[in-house]
Design a protein around this motif. Sequence first.
Motif, PDB file in Angstrom:
ATOM      1  N   GLY A 276     -48.802  12.326  60.580  1.00  0.00           N
ATOM      2  CA  GLY A 276     -47.564  12.975  60.172  1.00  0.00           C
ATOM      3  C   GLY A 276     -46.509  13.004  61.248  1.00  0.00           C
ATOM      4  O   GLY A 276     -45.329  13.228  60.955  1.00  0.00           O
ATOM      5  N   GLY A 277     -46.900  12.755  62.500  1.00  0.00           N
ATOM      6  CA  GLY A 277     -45.912  12.729  63.573  1.00  0.00           C
ATOM      7  C   GLY A 277     -44.822  11.701  63.339  1.00  0.00           C
ATOM      8  O   GLY A 277     -43.681  11.866  63.786  1.00  0.00           O
ATOM      9  N   GLN A 278     -45.153  10.620  62.622  1.00  0.00           N
ATOM     10  CA  GLN A 278     -44.151   9.596  62.329  1.00  0.00           C
ATOM     11  C   GLN A 278     -43.126  10.065  61.301  1.00  0.00           C
ATOM     12  O   GLN A 278     -42.130   9.383  61.061  1.00  0.00           O
ATOM     13  N   LEU A 279     -43.377  11.224  60.693  1.00  0.00           N
ATOM     14  CA  LEU A 279     -42.461  11.779  59.711  1.00  0.00           C
ATOM     15  C   LEU A 279     -41.553  12.844  60.310  1.00  0.00           C
ATOM     16  O   LEU A 279     -40.667  13.354  59.632  1.00  0.00           O
ATOM     17  N   ILE A 307     -36.156  16.349  57.548  1.00  0.00           N
ATOM     18  CA  ILE A 307     -36.491  17.686  58.038  1.00  0.00           C
ATOM     19  C   ILE A 307     -37.385  18.449  57.049  1.00  0.00           C
ATOM     20  O   ILE A 307     -38.497  18.877  57.399  1.00  0.00           O
ATOM     21  N   LEU A 308     -36.919  18.651  55.823  1.00  0.00           N
ATOM     22  CA  LEU A 308     -37.692  19.453  54.867  1.00  0.00           C
ATOM     23  C   LEU A 308     -39.018  18.794  54.484  1.00  0.00           C
ATOM     24  O   LEU A 308     -40.053  19.482  54.438  1.00  0.00           O
ATOM     25  N   PRO A 309     -39.056  17.479  54.202  1.00  0.00           N
ATOM     26  CA  PRO A 309     -40.363  16.873  53.900  1.00  0.00           C
ATOM     27  C   PRO A 309     -41.367  17.010  55.037  1.00  0.00           C
ATOM     28  O   PRO A 309     -42.558  17.229  54.786  1.00  0.00           O
ATOM     29  N   ILE A 539     -45.678  14.694  48.266  1.00  0.00           N
ATOM     30  CA  ILE A 539     -44.308  14.819  48.774  1.00  0.00           C
ATOM     31  C   ILE A 539     -43.395  13.686  48.310  1.00  0.00           C
ATOM     32  O   ILE A 539     -42.261  13.949  47.879  1.00  0.00           O
ATOM     33  N   PRO A 540     -43.809  12.408  48.368  1.00  0.00           N
ATOM     34  CA  PRO A 540     -42.884  11.355  47.909  1.00  0.00           C
ATOM     35  C   PRO A 540     -42.473  11.516  46.448  1.00  0.00           C
ATOM     36  O   PRO A 540     -41.307  11.300  46.103  1.00  0.00           O
TER      37      PRO A 540
END
Length: 644
Positions: A276-279, A307-309, A539-540
């Motif tokens: 998730g760090g890549q997000l 930001i929100l995702p 999420i997507p």
Amino acid sequence: MVDTDGVSGPAGGRWRDLLAPAPLLALAWSAFQIALFIWPTISTIIQRAGHVSFGVALALLLTHDRFRTSITRALNYVMALLALAPAVYIALSVERIMNGRISGLDPLVPADYVFGVCLLILVAEASRRTLGLGITLLAALFVAYHFAGPYIPGAMGHRFGGFDQFVDIQFLTLQGLFGVPTGVSTEVVFYFILFAAVYDVFGGGRMIIDLAMSITGRRVGGPAKAAVIASGMMGSVSGSAVANVMSTGIFTIPLMRRVGYDPRFAASAEAVASTGGQLVPPVMGAAAFVMADLLQTPYSQIVIAAILPSILFYSALLIVVHLQARKDSLGSIDVSALPRLGATLRERGHMLIPLLWLCYRVVAGYPVDQTAVEAAILSVFCGMARRSTRAGPLQLMQSLVAAAERTINVALPCAVAGILVAVIAYSGLGTKFTTLMVFLSGGWLPAMLVLAALGALILGCGMPTTSAYIMAAVLIAPALILLGVEPLVAHFFLFYFAILSMVTPPVALASYAAAAIAEAPAGATGWKAFGMAMPGFIIPFAIVIHPGLLLTDAISIGDSIWGFFNVFTGFVALGAAITGFLFRDLNTRWRAYFVLVGVINVLPGIWVSLISFTALAVPAVIFWRGARDPVAAAAPASAPRVDS
């Protein structure tokens, strides 16, 4: 005078270690990139050719130890030298290549064929060694399609073919090897990787881990929560899931195991958090920069949209970690073993300044390469200001080596992706694939979204995140846009699934790296991480249903808040289903019930949201009240009643 005879540096390592072929070449590559930043007017094709050649040559040298005989070792050195030759040839012939000929019309000279084919072969070999066989075979398949197209009957055939056209497009233009993906790696990504390497030298990475531990370590499931927070913060700087696992996992996984987490769960939590760090803004990895380039939008808009995702992703993971800790009655770490927040801020808190500066400049819309270099320079000044973070010249040189070595995992996938994108563009495969996707989905958007998600995950099984996203963006995004999905939403949809492929079996690289640290079975860890990441797969779809989650100007703030509330509530239900716990243990039917509630809660419509929220809140309150009653808490949770 610098001593190169093996004297150790201030923090380990020796000067003479830098004189080995691979470190010397890595230093040369970093010096080349710094020169490009200082003199940006150097021809674009020279910049990108040098970037690819250095990446290939360094990848070959770093895999040199695989060869046992003197003949094969000598051959590997020759291959590394040959990898540098095409960049030199491009530099010497740049006037003819860019101004003295018309691509597709003027004939090639023999040297064009020699150096072009040489670089293509060496890119494939370096990718095979570094990235695995999957991406190399995919590239070979596309190259074969280029040459076989004129002989393929029906809609899949094409007229574009020929050896001269292939070499021309791939080697002598800004379309193939030196196309947009390589441009992003050359002009942007390298400098962020350089910042991350310099920042780590001055203790920035350790500061992030200590901050996370001091904030969460005293709480239930503290080590796992620290892993989530630290991996998210580190990943936003490093932009690599596997590198994130290896840098933070060596600290967090043993701590999780120490307080009682199962090895598979500890490794899975670290793998999902690192992925998730890549997000997480502001860096987000190379794929985010490619997205900005493909959409022709400022990178600051990508950062704001993420930001929100990203908050939702890590909120879901924290919910899972917390519920698992409650279920297993896990405690926190001994206070004496935790870093103190005040001491950490006093000793290394000044290293937050480069991160804050980076965030401000990116969001404000300044050139991202300039921002990364400024943050790297600021890291040096801040690090040298305090004894606790000070580093010597040797460590700075080692950071330049580390930056070049880490860039290989971006430069090579981007070069291979450039080959594939050029074949797709000139053969018309993209249009044909879009037509096929629309046909298979029957023009129904939900079916198209499922097909797109599967396609991005399958692409991610065989190649790194950046390449998987590029391929999905070129082949699948047009089909989504054709059915009415906004371009930014469509690309974010594919961006998420390309990244989540890192924890999706059968090829889940981040999970396997974490499993090695935790000494857990790789396969079982992969499936456990996949289950923990399930909210991330929602999420997507939520972004498509609630575009306001991307904070676009066209969407009201009310839609953003409503969408966030909906998805977060659904993640509470999914967290209960994943862990099998919500104030008490849940049986299989209750877990299935909460899966259903969690998925439905993401759907649009105020009545759907109110009903699903009630469906979550009512049993949650009942379980909570039962947990406060020792007698009721001792009874197992029953299945949901049919008449309720």
